[in-house]
Design a protein around this motif. Structure first.
Motif, short mmCIF file in Angstrom:
data_model
loop_
_atom_site.label_atom_id
_atom_site.label_comp_id
_atom_site.label_asym_id
_atom_site.label_seq_id
_atom_site.Cartn_x
_atom_site.Cartn_y
_atom_site.Cartn_z
N MET A 27 0.97 -1.34 -0.02
CA MET A 27 0.21 0.23 -0.09
C MET A 27 1.06 1.01 -0.03
O MET A 27 0.46 2.80 -0.52
CB MET A 27 -0.74 -0.01 1.29
N ASP A 28 1.68 0.99 0.71
CA ASP A 28 3.19 2.77 0.44
C ASP A 28 3.37 2.70 -0.61
O ASP A 28 3.61 3.72 -0.99
CB ASP A 28 3.80 1.92 1.97
N ASN A 29 4.14 1.32 -1.21
CA ASN A 29 4.87 1.41 -2.34
C ASN A 29 3.83 2.03 -3.94
O ASN A 29 3.78 3.12 -4.32
CB ASN A 29 4.77 0.27 -2.67
N LEU A 30 2.35 1.13 -4.13
CA LEU A 30 1.47 1.84 -4.55
C LEU A 30 0.59 3.67 -4.24
O LEU A 30 0.57 3.97 -5.20
CB LEU A 30 0.18 0.76 -4.33
N THR A 31 0.60 3.54 -2.91
CA THR A 31 0.10 4.84 -2.67
C THR A 31 1.12 6.11 -3.20
O THR A 31 0.74 7.13 -4.06
CB THR A 31 -0.59 5.33 -1.68
N HIS A 32 2.25 5.98 -3.05
CA HIS A 32 3.86 6.83 -3.54
C HIS A 32 4.15 6.36 -5.37
O HIS A 32 3.29 7.75 -5.45
CB HIS A 32 4.43 6.18 -2.96
N ALA A 76 -7.66 11.41 -0.78
CA ALA A 76 -8.96 10.89 -2.33
C ALA A 76 -9.52 9.79 -1.67
O ALA A 76 -9.69 9.67 -0.45
CB ALA A 76 -7.08 10.94 -3.01
N LYS A 77 -10.58 9.82 -2.11
CA LYS A 77 -11.69 8.66 -2.09
C LYS A 77 -10.46 7.71 -2.62
O LYS A 77 -10.56 7.07 -4.28
CB LYS A 77 -13.48 8.86 -2.91
N VAL A 78 -10.84 6.82 -2.07
CA VAL A 78 -10.55 5.26 -2.13
C VAL A 78 -11.72 3.71 -2.21
O VAL A 78 -11.60 4.20 -0.81
CB VAL A 78 -8.83 5.13 -1.50
N LEU A 79 -11.66 3.23 -3.18
CA LEU A 79 -12.61 2.29 -2.91
C LEU A 79 -11.33 1.11 -2.92
O LEU A 79 -10.69 0.73 -3.76
CB LEU A 79 -13.88 2.35 -4.60
N ILE A 99 -8.09 -0.44 6.06
CA ILE A 99 -7.70 0.07 7.14
C ILE A 99 -6.77 0.92 7.19
O ILE A 99 -6.83 2.04 7.93
CB ILE A 99 -8.01 -1.04 8.28
N TYR A 100 -5.50 0.23 6.70
CA TYR A 100 -4.46 0.85 6.85
C TYR A 100 -4.29 1.77 5.55
O TYR A 100 -4.15 3.22 5.58
CB TYR A 100 -3.46 -0.37 6.01
N LEU A 101 -4.95 1.86 4.26
CA LEU A 101 -5.35 3.71 3.66
C LEU A 101 -5.74 4.37 4.38
O LEU A 101 -5.70 5.27 3.86
CB LEU A 101 -6.48 2.84 2.65
N ASN A 102 -7.14 3.39 5.07
CA ASN A 102 -7.34 5.02 6.33
C ASN A 102 -6.48 5.59 7.12
O ASN A 102 -6.44 7.26 7.01
CB ASN A 102 -8.42 4.66 6.69
N GLN A 103 -5.33 4.74 7.11
CA GLN A 103 -4.53 5.51 8.24
C GLN A 103 -3.08 6.11 7.62
O GLN A 103 -2.73 6.74 8.49
CB GLN A 103 -3.90 3.90 8.93
N LEU A 104 -3.21 6.25 6.50
CA LEU A 104 -2.16 6.49 5.35
C LEU A 104 -3.04 8.28 5.31
O LEU A 104 -2.28 9.21 4.51
CB LEU A 104 -2.28 5.98 4.44
N GLY A 105 -4.44 8.20 5.79
CA GLY A 105 -5.03 9.90 5.71
C GLY A 105 -5.75 9.81 4.35
O GLY A 105 -6.32 10.82 4.37
#
Length: 253
Positions: free
Chosen positions: A44-49, A57-60, A71-77
């Protein structure tokens, strides 16, 4: 392998919901309890970067299961919606909901009313359906749910690698349950049969995922009017190699 399976039944009508039954059992979560959460977070870190998503951003998270990626994507903001066909999984995931993290039961073949900056379909959560047109419908639904500048990601098994390394039979013991696993290819699907006994009762389930190659996805994406931007072969976003990459990660818009 995949998230979805069925329990054999003499009632043919139940086959319409085969991909819901195994995923809704507690045994599914027991068998796969040792999944690598740190690896998922690195992905998720690599992908969002890489996607350079805007703040909030709105993520599905499409086919989110119990919501570990959501949950982790939400923690990234990010503002995250996790959807899955399994009511049981969504009930568990919803315990983590907040004002920027929501979950709901949803069929991936249907577009959502709102638009998203990114749509993630992760951990081989594609290719469950018996009919190829349902896979195309899923791609069209993803396209329909993306914002004008949005990106979508499908993280699928790399079928040539999987077929070369298929373990025909093995037994995994988790929480004192012996899961007997048998894997084979039939009618264009990679099938995993799962047999076990608990409290004196025998169980049989089946995972069934269409053996889709990069060529198959490319053809479907052309048909759906989707532009394939990039392909990666693992969660560190290294180059894809047909024979040696463990994953087939496709970025498109």
């Amino acid at each position: 392998m995949s998230e979805i399976s069925n329990q054999h039944t003499s009632n043919d009508n139940m086959q319409s919901s085969w991909f819901a039954s195994w995923f809704d059992t507690s045994y599914y979560h027991i068998l796969y309890k040792d999944r690598n959460y740190r690896e998922a977070q690195i992905f998720m870190d690599n992908l969002t970067h890489y996607l350079n998503l805007p703040e909030e951003a709105k993520v599905l998270d499409l086919a989110c299961g119990k919501g570990r990626h959501s949950i982790y994507l939400n923690q990234l903001g990010f503002n995250v919606l996790g959807v899955d066909l399994s009511e049981n999984s969504i009930e568990i995931a919803s315990k983590n909901a907040n004002d920027k993290l929501h979950f709901k039961v949803h069929d991936m073949r249907e577009p959502l009313e709102e638009k998203f900056d990114a749509i993630f379909n992760l951990f081989t959560s594609f290719g469950y359906f018996d009919h190829d047109e349902d896979n195309l419908k899923t791609l069209l639904a993803i396209k329909e749910s993306l914002s004008e500048y949005g990106f979508a990601v499908i993280d699928f098994m790399n079928v040539p690698f999987v077929l070369d390394n298929l373990v025909a039979e093995e037994t995994k013991t988790v929480e004192a349950i012996d899961f007997h696993l048998k894997r084979y290819v039939k009618d264009g699907f990679i099938i995993k049969e799962i047999d076990f006994e608990d409290n004196g009762k025998k169980f049989h389930y089946e995972e069934k995922v269409r053996a889709l190659t990069l060529e198959d996805f490319t053809k479907m994406m052309d048909e759906a009017g989707i532009y394939l931007l990039d392909i990666f072969g693992d969660y560190k976003l290294k180059k894809y190699y047909k024979k040696t990459s463990e994953r087939l990660i496709m970025i498109f818009k």
